[in-house]
Write a protein that holds these residues in place. Structure first.
Motif, mmCIF file in Angstrom:
data_model
loop_
_atom_site.group_PDB
_atom_site.id
_atom_site.type_symbol
_atom_site.label_atom_id
_atom_site.label_comp_id
_atom_site.label_asym_id
_atom_site.label_seq_id
_atom_site.Cartn_x
_atom_site.Cartn_y
_atom_site.Cartn_z
ATOM 1 N N LEU A 1 0.834 -1.214 0.000
ATOM 2 C CA LEU A 1 0.000 0.000 0.000
ATOM 3 C C LEU A 1 0.863 1.257 0.000
ATOM 4 O O LEU A 1 0.530 2.246 -0.661
ATOM 5 C CB LEU A 1 -0.938 -0.011 1.209
ATOM 6 C CG LEU A 1 -1.891 1.182 1.351
ATOM 7 C CD1 LEU A 1 -2.742 1.366 0.092
ATOM 8 C CD2 LEU A 1 -2.790 1.013 2.574
ATOM 9 N N ARG A 2 1.986 1.248 0.705
ATOM 10 C CA ARG A 2 2.883 2.414 0.721
ATOM 11 C C ARG A 2 3.364 2.755 -0.694
ATOM 12 O O ARG A 2 3.422 3.917 -1.085
ATOM 13 C CB ARG A 2 4.096 2.148 1.618
ATOM 14 C CG ARG A 2 3.796 2.245 3.105
ATOM 15 C CD ARG A 2 4.999 1.829 3.931
ATOM 16 N NE ARG A 2 4.679 1.834 5.348
ATOM 17 C CZ ARG A 2 5.075 2.756 6.217
ATOM 18 N NH1 ARG A 2 5.853 3.755 5.812
ATOM 19 N NH2 ARG A 2 4.731 2.693 7.483
ATOM 20 N N ILE A 3 3.707 1.726 -1.453
ATOM 21 C CA ILE A 3 4.173 1.946 -2.832
ATOM 22 C C ILE A 3 3.035 2.531 -3.672
ATOM 23 O O ILE A 3 3.223 3.483 -4.438
ATOM 24 C CB ILE A 3 4.666 0.626 -3.453
ATOM 25 C CG1 ILE A 3 5.818 0.032 -2.643
ATOM 26 C CG2 ILE A 3 5.097 0.845 -4.900
ATOM 27 C CD1 ILE A 3 7.059 0.881 -2.578
ATOM 28 N N ALA A 4 1.833 1.961 -3.500
ATOM 29 C CA ALA A 4 0.681 2.429 -4.281
ATOM 30 C C ALA A 4 0.360 3.889 -3.966
ATOM 31 O O ALA A 4 0.045 4.673 -4.862
ATOM 32 C CB ALA A 4 -0.530 1.539 -3.990
ATOM 33 N N VAL A 5 0.446 4.269 -2.700
ATOM 34 C CA VAL A 5 0.182 5.651 -2.296
ATOM 35 C C VAL A 5 1.197 6.601 -2.912
ATOM 36 O O VAL A 5 0.850 7.681 -3.401
ATOM 37 C CB VAL A 5 0.197 5.765 -0.751
ATOM 38 C CG1 VAL A 5 0.192 7.231 -0.319
ATOM 39 C CG2 VAL A 5 -1.009 5.035 -0.155
ATOM 40 N N ALA A 6 2.457 6.195 -2.931
ATOM 41 C CA ALA A 6 3.520 7.039 -3.494
ATOM 42 C C ALA A 6 3.286 7.313 -4.976
ATOM 43 O O ALA A 6 3.612 8.398 -5.473
ATOM 44 C CB ALA A 6 4.876 6.368 -3.293
ATOM 45 N N LEU A 7 2.703 6.350 -5.677
ATOM 46 C CA LEU A 7 2.543 6.468 -7.125
ATOM 47 C C LEU A 7 1.407 7.412 -7.539
ATOM 48 O O LEU A 7 1.198 7.644 -8.724
ATOM 49 C CB LEU A 7 2.337 5.075 -7.731
ATOM 50 C CG LEU A 7 3.558 4.136 -7.603
ATOM 51 C CD1 LEU A 7 3.227 2.754 -8.123
ATOM 52 C CD2 LEU A 7 4.765 4.714 -8.341
ATOM 53 N N ASN B 1 8.674 10.632 -4.153
ATOM 54 C CA ASN B 1 7.945 10.026 -3.043
ATOM 55 C C ASN B 1 8.146 8.510 -3.007
ATOM 56 O O ASN B 1 8.211 7.915 -1.938
ATOM 57 C CB ASN B 1 6.453 10.356 -3.162
ATOM 58 C CG ASN B 1 5.708 10.186 -1.850
ATOM 59 O OD1 ASN B 1 4.688 9.509 -1.774
ATOM 60 N ND2 ASN B 1 6.220 10.800 -0.787
ATOM 61 N N LEU B 2 8.265 7.908 -4.180
ATOM 62 C CA LEU B 2 8.534 6.476 -4.245
ATOM 63 C C LEU B 2 9.881 6.152 -3.603
ATOM 64 O O LEU B 2 10.002 5.169 -2.856
ATOM 65 C CB LEU B 2 8.496 5.992 -5.699
ATOM 66 C CG LEU B 2 8.780 4.506 -5.916
ATOM 67 C CD1 LEU B 2 7.746 3.640 -5.204
ATOM 68 C CD2 LEU B 2 8.799 4.184 -7.409
#
Length: 542
Positions: free
Chosen positions: A469-475, A516-517
């Motif tokens: 989820l952290r990766i998805a939010v960054a994108l 952000n990623l």
């Protein structure tokens, strides 16, 4: 949610399968064993088991389930397991309700059941209990075009549902149960006038709010029909039938009792001692102990709802658990098809309630599920259930902004944890809330109480899914949909995960998303022991 090539939950290939549903209540443990005909689809009950264990007799100082009550319950569940095995049952579903839900050591009891007996117990909320009761009743009654009020009086709580053939319009669960009120309010035998007056006033006070809401949900000119389920109401109807007909109808399903007759029965019960109530035809010894409180609950509910009569339905929570299992395994696609999407609709309902930006939430959810699916078999082996938990957390991860931007991830945890998410068990809701809570800032730690109390396998789910989820939010850092697609390629030899990002606008360099990623990927990299290399498609082209 997106389609997936992940293996679906197992489905037996034969035309029939056997399933046992166990309801661990405050007063009793019930099990029903059914044979499911998948070609219809329908189920036939082949065996029932009931044991009065009084799990709700808790320690008055700590509120814990007592060791004696736990021992009784474990012995009963062991007998259930043995009976299920004797029928060669292929699947067992078990749910615990108010007594376990409210006790500080409720989860400890559930772990004991799994460890000592091998039965996995789902702890469900009062609203989820009400929804499954609705499913059980609907599987056994034809509502046609009429609204129905379903009343289910248990040992620890009473569920009242306003529903039609398509959906439950209103679900409620109130802490007025036959065992609970007997223990808390009745000390005299027969009950004296003062205790009876206080008992009635207490019941009316707690039922007032849900009943007012039910009345508001009724359309002009609608008159609902009343349906009663479970032990207390079945006993009252049985006694009424024995006194009226001189025999017990078989089946009891569909038998009606008027409010006037119920009022006369209550008047009689309150004048009798326990020993005198025991000798009433149709009354068991255990039920005689709690029937006064149970009958008062039903009478007050019917009076407040202005219901002149009530019809018994022999199907309730256990049968609802079976219907729910059939729904989740794709065996029902007709009149209950609306219920198959109950989880997804419930997530969207909570998102709207807390004013979530759905466009943004759905983009993050799409990225999260895409990463999950592409990395299946490479970095994880989680299945369909975990994908749904991740999707739900992704949609709701920012709902904490409804309270405040500061520490909104923590607010998201609280809002999700206390939301009325239907279709999920309590531990699934806890998992969703934790995944959302760890989409930013701190990673999961054992010093965090809510996280530390979970079993190891659920803590592992939260670590893995929150990292995705952290990766998805960054994108979608700018929340504008700057990135359109993600393509993953894992280099096992060099432990590198290549993310090829396709921008929505080829002229957009997506600097903020890439920055952000870099910041967010550290948690993922440490968890999976690899390096993430991100490349923007427009930059990758010569």
């Amino acid at each position: 949610m997106t389609n997936s090539n992940l293996p679906q939950e197992s489905r037996v290939s034969e035309e029939t399968c056997t399933l046992a549903a166990i309801d661990i209540g405050t007063n009793s443990i019930h099990m029903v064993i059914v044979e499911i005909d998948k070609t219809l689809p329908a189920f036939t009950i082949v065996s029932r088991e009931k044991d009065t264990v009084r799990l709700g007799e808790r320690d008055p100082k700590t509120g814990n389930l007592t060791e004696v009550a736990i021992a009784r319950s474990l012995a009963s569940l062991r007998r259930c397991k043995d009976l299920a095995d004797s029928f060669n049952v292929e699947h067992i579903v078990a749910a615990a309700t108010s007594a376990t839900r409210e006790a500080p050591n409720g989860l400890d009891f559930i772990w004991q059941v799994e460890e000592k007996i091998g039965i996995t117990v789902n702890l469900i909320s009062g609203y989820e209990e009400a929804r499954r009761i609705y499913l059980g009743v609907l599987s056994g009654m034809d509502f046609q075009e009429n609204p129905h009020v379903i009343i289910d009086i248990g040992g620890g709580s009473t569920e009242i549902v306003l529903a039609d053939a398509q959906e439950p319009r209103f679900l409620s669960s109130t802490k007025v149960g036959a065992v609970r009120l007997t223990n808390e309010f009745i000390t005299t035998d027969p009950i004296d006038e003062k205790e009876l007056t206080y008992l009635r006033a207490y019941v009316r006070g707690l039922l007032e709010r849900p009943i007012d809401q039910i009345k508001r949900k009724l359309k002009p000119g609608e008159t609902p029909q009343a349906v009663g389920t479970s032990g207390t109401i079945e006993t009252l109807v049985t006694i009424h039938a024995m006194q009226t007909l001189g025999e017990l109808p078989s089946p009891l399903q569909g038998y009606q009792m008027s409010r006037k007759d119920l009022k006369d029965m209550v008047k009689k019960f309150v004048a009798l001692t326990y020993e005198e109530r025991v000798h009433i035809s149709g009354m068991s010894e255990k039920r005689a102990e709690i029937i006064v409180a149970g009958a008062v609950i039903l009478l007050e509910a019917m009076t407040m709802l202005e219901l002149d009569s009530i019809t018994i339905c022999e199907r309730a929570l256990r049968e609802g658990m079976i219907v729910d299992w059939m729904l989740t395994h794709g065996l029902i696609e007709n009149r209950l098809s609306f219920q198959t999407a109950v989880r997804q609709r419930s997530v969207y309902k909570i998102a709207r309630k807390y004013q979530v930006d759905l466009g943004y939430g759905e983009r993050v959810a799409t990225f999260a599920v895409s990463l999950f699916e592409q990395l299946f078999g490479l970095l994880h082996d989680w299945g369909k259930a975990e994908r749904e938990l991740l999707w739900s957390a992704a949609i709701l991860h920012n709902c904490g902004l409804y309270i405040s931007h500061s520490s909104h991830h923590k607010h998201s945890y609280y809002l999700i944890r206390n939301a009325e998410l239907l279709g999920f068990t309590e531990i699934e809701i806890e998992t969703i809330a934790n995944i959302a809570r760890y989409h930013r800032k701190s990673t999961p730690k054992k010093k965090h109480d809510a996280y530390s109390k979970l079993p190891d396998n659920y803590r592992k789910r939260i670590k893995h899914l929150s990292a995705i989820l952290r990766i998805a939010v960054a994108l979608d850092r700018r929340q504008t949909g700057a990135i359109k697609e993600i393509h993953c390629k894992y280099d096992k030899e060099y432990k590198k995960l290549h993310l090829h990002l396709v921008p929505s606008n080829p002229q957009d360099n997506c600097d903020l998303e890439l920055w952000n990623l870099d910041y967010k990927k550290v948690v993922f990299e440490e968890l999976y022991d690899l390096k993430i290399v991100a490349t923007l498609a427009s930059k990758a082209q010569p």
